[in-house]
Scaffold this motif. Structure first.
Motif, PDB file in Angstrom:
ATOM      1  N   PRO A  27      16.887  67.178  43.818  1.00  0.00           N
ATOM      2  CA  PRO A  27      17.512  66.186  42.901  1.00  0.00           C
ATOM      3  C   PRO A  27      16.818  66.334  41.264  1.00  0.00           C
ATOM      4  O   PRO A  27      15.835  67.266  41.119  1.00  0.00           O
ATOM      5  CB  PRO A  27      16.743  65.035  43.277  1.00  0.00           C
ATOM      6  CG  PRO A  27      15.737  65.363  44.271  1.00  0.00           C
ATOM      7  CD  PRO A  27      15.960  66.681  44.675  1.00  0.00           C
ATOM      8  N   GLY A  28      17.562  65.949  40.332  1.00  0.00           N
ATOM      9  CA  GLY A  28      17.052  65.850  39.051  1.00  0.00           C
ATOM     10  C   GLY A  28      17.387  67.392  38.384  1.00  0.00           C
ATOM     11  O   GLY A  28      16.807  67.474  37.068  1.00  0.00           O
ATOM     12  N   ILE A  29      18.155  68.006  38.531  1.00  0.00           N
ATOM     13  CA  ILE A  29      18.693  69.444  37.861  1.00  0.00           C
ATOM     14  C   ILE A  29      19.713  68.741  37.143  1.00  0.00           C
ATOM     15  O   ILE A  29      20.945  68.857  37.732  1.00  0.00           O
ATOM     16  CB  ILE A  29      18.859  70.570  38.702  1.00  0.00           C
ATOM     17  CG1 ILE A  29      17.518  70.744  39.516  1.00  0.00           C
ATOM     18  CG2 ILE A  29      19.013  71.815  37.821  1.00  0.00           C
ATOM     19  CD1 ILE A  29      17.488  71.764  40.509  1.00  0.00           C
ATOM     20  N   ASP A  30      19.910  68.445  35.752  1.00  0.00           N
ATOM     21  CA  ASP A  30      21.147  67.900  35.197  1.00  0.00           C
ATOM     22  C   ASP A  30      22.224  69.072  34.984  1.00  0.00           C
ATOM     23  O   ASP A  30      23.413  68.724  34.958  1.00  0.00           O
ATOM     24  CB  ASP A  30      20.609  67.517  33.607  1.00  0.00           C
ATOM     25  CG  ASP A  30      19.677  66.497  33.682  1.00  0.00           C
ATOM     26  OD1 ASP A  30      19.595  65.752  34.505  1.00  0.00           O
ATOM     27  OD2 ASP A  30      18.977  66.333  32.699  1.00  0.00           O
ATOM     28  N   ALA A  33      24.937  68.420  37.558  1.00  0.00           N
ATOM     29  CA  ALA A  33      25.573  67.234  37.590  1.00  0.00           C
ATOM     30  C   ALA A  33      27.051  67.294  37.231  1.00  0.00           C
ATOM     31  O   ALA A  33      27.215  67.861  36.436  1.00  0.00           O
ATOM     32  CB  ALA A  33      25.023  66.150  36.596  1.00  0.00           C
TER      33      ALA A  33
END
Length: 194
Positions: A27-30, A33
């Motif tokens: 999670p959290g790797i832009d 996205a």
């Protein structure tokens, strides 16, 4: 083509799947996205293994002693690794020409591998080139349809999608043309040696 060892396409597949897994599950790797990595995690390995599976079903059934063309398999798979690595390194967003270069180079890899597998019996040489370029153009159109369906139609790139799609199809076809010329020349030279 037969000098490439079995572990080369296996390594390419493992590196691709590993990066796809990170993109989907960490999670959290832009930069990952809204780029359909869940679909890619399923589709990329399937597409990477399609050509080797067809070869094993068609060629190995007829000629059990035929050595697997690991070099051609590696070329087919290499574009997927380049694509995923470009996303992992954030090259699509940080290098303006990356996407364009990717379509050209990846189609060169893909059609070089496919061309080595299917163009051998095709004569004359110009027909080999034409077959590889035509197949490359069809695959470029199919790829762009897949991109549109998976992340462009509901994403932020819809305003520039038409121009980008046309450019990507042209660059993919040019990559296929270069692959066709190289494969035809290489096969012509190997025909001469025989």
């Amino acid at each position: 083509m037969n000098r490439v060892r079995w572990w080369v396409p296996v390594l390419i597949l493992a590196l691709t799947v590993g990066q796809l897994a990170v993109a989907e599950w960490v999670p959290g790797i832009d930069r990952f996205a809204d780029k359909a990595f869940g679909a890619r995690l399923l589709a990329y390995p399937a597409m990477m293994l399609l050509v080797p599976a067809i070869w094993w079903l068609v060629v190995k059934r007829r000629r059990p002693d035929a050595p697997p063309p690991y070099g051609a398999f590696s070329l087919v798979m290499l574009g997927f690794l380049v694509d995923v690595t470009g996303n992992s390194l954030d090259l699509y967003d940080s290098v303006t020409w990356w996407d364009d270069m990717n379509h050209f180079v990846n189609w060169f890899f893909l059609l070089s591998g496919i061309g080595l597998l299917i163009a051998g019996p095709v004569r004359p040489g110009w027909a080999r080139v034409l077959m590889i370029v035509g197949l490359g153009a069809v695959l470029a159109i199919g790829w762009e349809l897949g991109e549109w369906y998976t992340f462009i139609r509901h994403g932020t790139e819809i305003d520039t999608a038409y121009e980008d799609t046309l450019g990507d199809e042209v660059l993919g076809t040019l990559g296929a043309l270069c692959a066709g010329l190289l494969v035809a020349r290489g096969l012509r030279e190997s025909d001469t040696v025989r």
